[in-house]
Design a protein around this motif. Structure first.
Motif, mmCIF file in Angstrom:
data_model
loop_
_atom_site.group_PDB
_atom_site.id
_atom_site.type_symbol
_atom_site.label_atom_id
_atom_site.label_comp_id
_atom_site.label_asym_id
_atom_site.label_seq_id
_atom_site.Cartn_x
_atom_site.Cartn_y
_atom_site.Cartn_z
ATOM 1 N N UNK A 65 -28.403 15.046 22.887
ATOM 2 C CA UNK A 65 -28.910 15.851 21.780
ATOM 3 C C UNK A 65 -29.379 17.181 22.362
ATOM 4 N N UNK A 66 -28.866 18.281 21.835
ATOM 5 C CA UNK A 66 -29.206 19.630 22.301
ATOM 6 C C UNK A 66 -29.783 20.398 21.119
ATOM 7 N N UNK A 76 -35.366 33.076 19.800
ATOM 8 C CA UNK A 76 -35.396 31.712 20.323
ATOM 9 C C UNK A 76 -36.641 31.507 21.180
ATOM 10 N N UNK A 77 -37.453 30.544 20.792
ATOM 11 C CA UNK A 77 -38.677 30.271 21.524
ATOM 12 C C UNK A 77 -38.584 29.075 22.441
ATOM 13 N N UNK A 78 -37.663 28.159 22.136
ATOM 14 C CA UNK A 78 -37.547 26.950 22.949
ATOM 15 C C UNK A 78 -36.115 26.437 22.889
ATOM 16 N N UNK A 79 -35.734 25.766 23.969
ATOM 17 C CA UNK A 79 -34.427 25.109 24.042
ATOM 18 C C UNK A 79 -34.638 23.765 24.725
ATOM 19 N N UNK A 80 -33.975 22.740 24.228
ATOM 20 C CA UNK A 80 -34.205 21.422 24.812
ATOM 21 C C UNK A 80 -32.975 20.555 24.795
ATOM 22 N N UNK A 81 -33.053 19.486 25.563
ATOM 23 C CA UNK A 81 -31.997 18.484 25.534
ATOM 24 C C UNK A 81 -32.608 17.096 25.719
ATOM 25 N N UNK A 82 -32.033 16.147 25.008
ATOM 26 C CA UNK A 82 -32.449 14.747 25.100
ATOM 27 C C UNK A 82 -31.243 13.956 25.584
ATOM 28 N N UNK A 83 -31.412 13.301 26.715
ATOM 29 C CA UNK A 83 -30.345 12.480 27.266
ATOM 30 C C UNK A 83 -30.736 11.011 27.145
#
Length: 243
Positions: A65-66, A76-83
């Motif tokens: 999940x990106x 853009x204040x934040x960027x994340x990824x869920x593995x």
């Protein structure tokens, strides 16, 4: 005998007087996808802490999940990824990194988190797949599915009209922490109903005090992608790791 064969194969068994158990009747309309993307509005509240953002979300099923979070003017204040094993968030404003394993996240909130749970929250599928050990009851035009998974007791409500999940209530057996999911505003996504609104309410205790965190998701656009998506994510050297 030939007439009976035709009758039994072409008529509804309920009409003929046969009764089915809820387990035999229940079918869930799960979303069929390999890649999916959304543009969504997210509102977060935890005690006095409140924020809202526009999110772009991309998912590779059962893998990644990106997401990006932007303010009202598109910065853009934040960027994340869920593995499968961790959550990593880049605070692009303050140049910080927040990284957690699911073990750490579960310990912090005293609730069992997993990749499957986060994916299910966004898509609206059952957080825990159906199994033969589940208790299934049909009542008031809905199906109620009760599941037990390690430390969790999960109660799901599936609508008999659209065969989609409408409510989840999960509680830990070792404390009073709970997670509730509510889904609404169902619209067609290709040939399946999809919940364009989702509300997550996490109730937990920290230092003996009751805390409640809410995440309200409203999807403006949802698309099942025909081709693979990119998931641009790199951690700059100058970012500082935070907990």
């Amino acid at each position: 005998m030939l007439a009976m064969l035709v009758l039994f194969s072409s008529c509804n068994k309920r009409f003929l007087g046969f009764k089915f158990s809820p387990r035999e009747v229940l079918t869930i309309e799960e979303i069929d996808y390999e890649y999916i993307s959304t543009r969504s509005k997210i509102r977060y509240k935890n005690q006095e802490d409140k924020t809202k953002a526009t999110a772009n979300i991309r998912i590779k099923r059962d893998s990644l999940i990106w997401f990006t979070l932007s303010n009202g003017v598109g910065i853009e204040g934040a960027r994340g990824q869920i593995t499968r094993d961790s959550v990593i968030i880049l605070d692009r404003i303050n140049r910080n990194i927040y990284a957690y394993s699911f073990e750490q996240l579960s310990e912090q909130f005293q609730f069992e988190f997993s990749y499957s749970l986060f994916q299910a929250i966004i898509i609206g599928d059952l957080p825990v797949p159906l199994s033969k050990n589940d208790d299934i009851v049909e009542k008031n035009n809905n199906f109620y599915v009760t599941q037990r998974v390690r430390d969790l007791r999960v109660s799901n409500m599936v609508s008999s009209k659209n065969r989609r999940l409408e409510n989840v209530f999960a509680t830990t057996l070792r404390n009073d922490n709970t997670l509730e999911l509510k889904y609404g505003d169902f619209k067609p996504l290709e040939d399946k109903p999809f919940a364009y609104k989702a509300l997550m309410i996490l109730t937990y205790y920290q230092d003996g005090k009751k805390q409640e965190a809410e995440i309200d998701i409203e999807h403006n656009r949802v698309k099942i992608e025909d081709e693979s998506l990119s998931f641009p994510f790199n951690i700059p050297d100058r970012y500082e790791k935070r907990q």
